[in-house]
Design an enzyme around this catalytic site. Structure first.
Site, PDB file in Angstrom:
ATOM      1  N   ARG A 155     -13.486   4.233  35.586  1.00  0.00           N
ATOM      2  CA  ARG A 155     -12.168   3.819  36.055  1.00  0.00           C
ATOM      3  C   ARG A 155     -12.246   2.473  36.770  1.00  0.00           C
ATOM      4  O   ARG A 155     -13.308   2.084  37.256  1.00  0.00           O
ATOM      5  CB  ARG A 155     -11.614   4.838  37.077  1.00  0.00           C
ATOM      6  CG  ARG A 155     -11.323   6.203  36.528  1.00  0.00           C
ATOM      7  CD  ARG A 155     -10.094   6.219  35.625  1.00  0.00           C
ATOM      8  NE  ARG A 155      -9.818   7.550  35.120  1.00  0.00           N
ATOM      9  CZ  ARG A 155     -10.388   8.087  34.035  1.00  0.00           C
ATOM     10  NH1 ARG A 155     -11.274   7.413  33.339  1.00  0.00           N
ATOM     11  NH2 ARG A 155     -10.061   9.313  33.642  1.00  0.00           N
ATOM     12  N   LYS A 184       2.464  11.644  44.641  1.00  0.00           N
ATOM     13  CA  LYS A 184       1.463  10.994  43.776  1.00  0.00           C
ATOM     14  C   LYS A 184       0.356  11.872  43.212  1.00  0.00           C
ATOM     15  O   LYS A 184      -0.633  11.355  42.678  1.00  0.00           O
ATOM     16  CB  LYS A 184       0.857   9.802  44.497  1.00  0.00           C
ATOM     17  CG  LYS A 184       0.126  10.179  45.768  1.00  0.00           C
ATOM     18  CD  LYS A 184      -1.004   9.221  46.053  1.00  0.00           C
ATOM     19  CE  LYS A 184      -2.111   9.917  46.771  1.00  0.00           C
ATOM     20  NZ  LYS A 184      -3.389   9.968  46.167  1.00  0.00           N
ATOM     21  N   SER A 188       2.391   2.611  38.322  1.00  0.00           N
ATOM     22  CA  SER A 188       1.049   3.145  38.124  1.00  0.00           C
ATOM     23  C   SER A 188       0.564   2.865  36.710  1.00  0.00           C
ATOM     24  O   SER A 188       1.374   2.844  35.761  1.00  0.00           O
ATOM     25  CB  SER A 188       1.103   4.656  38.353  1.00  0.00           C
ATOM     26  OG  SER A 188      -0.053   5.262  37.852  1.00  0.00           O
ATOM     27  N   TYR A 238       3.920  12.900  36.346  1.00  0.00           N
ATOM     28  CA  TYR A 238       3.835  11.830  37.337  1.00  0.00           C
ATOM     29  C   TYR A 238       4.071  10.460  36.675  1.00  0.00           C
ATOM     30  O   TYR A 238       4.879   9.653  37.134  1.00  0.00           O
ATOM     31  CB  TYR A 238       2.457  11.863  38.015  1.00  0.00           C
ATOM     32  CG  TYR A 238       2.197  10.662  38.875  1.00  0.00           C
ATOM     33  CD1 TYR A 238       2.870  10.499  40.081  1.00  0.00           C
ATOM     34  CD2 TYR A 238       1.305   9.670  38.470  1.00  0.00           C
ATOM     35  CE1 TYR A 238       2.650   9.380  40.860  1.00  0.00           C
ATOM     36  CE2 TYR A 238       1.074   8.557  39.245  1.00  0.00           C
ATOM     37  CZ  TYR A 238       1.752   8.407  40.437  1.00  0.00           C
ATOM     38  OH  TYR A 238       1.545   7.294  41.201  1.00  0.00           O
ATOM     39  N   LYS A 261       7.238   7.487  37.091  1.00  0.00           N
ATOM     40  CA  LYS A 261       7.059   6.046  37.353  1.00  0.00           C
ATOM     41  C   LYS A 261       7.688   5.218  36.232  1.00  0.00           C
ATOM     42  O   LYS A 261       8.316   4.181  36.467  1.00  0.00           O
ATOM     43  CB  LYS A 261       5.565   5.718  37.481  1.00  0.00           C
ATOM     44  CG  LYS A 261       4.908   6.324  38.706  1.00  0.00           C
ATOM     45  CD  LYS A 261       5.415   5.673  39.980  1.00  0.00           C
ATOM     46  CE  LYS A 261       4.877   6.315  41.231  1.00  0.00           C
ATOM     47  NZ  LYS A 261       5.473   5.766  42.454  1.00  0.00           N
TER      48      LYS A 261
END
Ligand code: UDP
Length: 282
Positions: free
Chosen positions: A176, A30, A70, A94, A98
């Site tokens: 975020r 991750k 994600s 990454y 996903k």
């Protein structure tokens, strides 16, 4: 059973000797930065490993799965609030791993309607179990904000490097959607329940709080709960970082009858409890 998802034999044995009804698939690497450096490792583990799992599930007639996806699958957009219909165009390795696995699962479902699949797109999971026993201990320098802040508070690192304070946000730092891992976890249980009990379903759900917080807000909150000062230095923006994004989590809320309720304060408190109990230098 400790094993490697790339190892078909161990997966085969697990499905043979255990009575398994459903799978929650967390076995992914991750670290966004590491994935850029070692794409083969990431594709091998996240994509090939998932294929191994799906293959063995199919052979064992286990066709119910919750997959850890994600919010990185969305990539860059002009809007900040992402719902599940936001086009997916991941901008890093990454995110692409996903995205590929999500599409594999959609294709599997198309070919065989007996599969029940929950695709869960996490925003920014943080925190630790409230007991202080389960938490995150990055092997190397933390990539993510909260583990880094926590290690600074514990005296394990000198200061936090803030990646840019010139974003078009409230205080110039990135914003975020941080979600407590216990809220995240309860969404998995609810998803599992739903796909086990409503056959022939495929869901894609955002898991977030629907609110964003800046780096400074996170620092201030952490200072308040820990009573420690978090020294920082503002440095250049991190390549690929976005100014702000957060979830439209209304679909998950409705479908699962769930809401991410834990506050940023609880996220910091639980992270700090775990940090103090385990790795503390001062
Ligand atoms: N961030 C930072 N310093 C760090 C780590 C992160 O300033 O050491 C910032 C980053 O630029 C972003 C936010 O904190 O605005 C969250 O970053 P994180 O890596 O935790 O999550 P992601 O980028 O994957 O959303």
């Amino acid at each position: 059973i400790k094993g490697d998802i790339r190892d078909r034999d161990i997966l085969k044995k697990i499905f043979k000797y255990q009575s398994i009804k459903s799978v929650i698939h967390f076995a992914g690497l991750k670290a966004v930065g590491e994935a850029e450096k070692f794409p083969i490792k990431y594709y091998e583990n996240n994509v090939l490993g998932s294929l191994n799992l799906f293959h063995e599930m199919e052979l064992a007639e286990v066709k119910t799965i919750v997959f850890s996806s994600s919010a990185t699958v969305y990539g860059k957009h002009t809007k900040n609030k992402y719902d599940e219909d936001t086009p997916t165009r991941p901008i890093n390795v990454y995110g692409r791993t996903k995205h590929i696995v999500e599409n594999i699962l959609r294709d599997i479902k198309k070919s065989d309607d007996n599969w029940s699949i929950g695709l869960l797109r996490y925003f920014n999971p943080v925190g630790a179990h409230a007991s202080g026993i389960i938490g995150e201990n990055p092997k190397e320098k933390p990539n993510n904000l909260l583990p880094y802040i926590s290690q600074v508070a514990a005296g394990l690192r000198e200061k936090l490097f803030i990646f840019g304070n010139d974003y078009p946000t409230s205080d110039g730092t990135g914003r975020r959607d941080y979600i407590h891992i216990e809220d995240l976890s309860s969404a998995h249980i609810k998803t599992l329940y739903l796909i086990q009990n409503t056959k022939n379903k495929l869901f894609t759900l955002n898991l977030g709080t629907g609110k964003s917080h800046s780096v400074f807000e996170m620092i201030n909150q952490f200072e308040e709960v820990s009573g420690k000062e978090i020294p920082f230095q503002v440095v250049d923006r991190r390549p690929g970082d976005l100014a702000e994004f957060y979830a439209d989590a209304s679909k998950a809320e409705k479908l699962l009858d769930w809401k991410a309720n834990r506050s940023v304060k609880e996220m910091c408190e639980d992270t700090w409890r775990w940090q103090k109990n385990n790795f503390f230098n001062k």
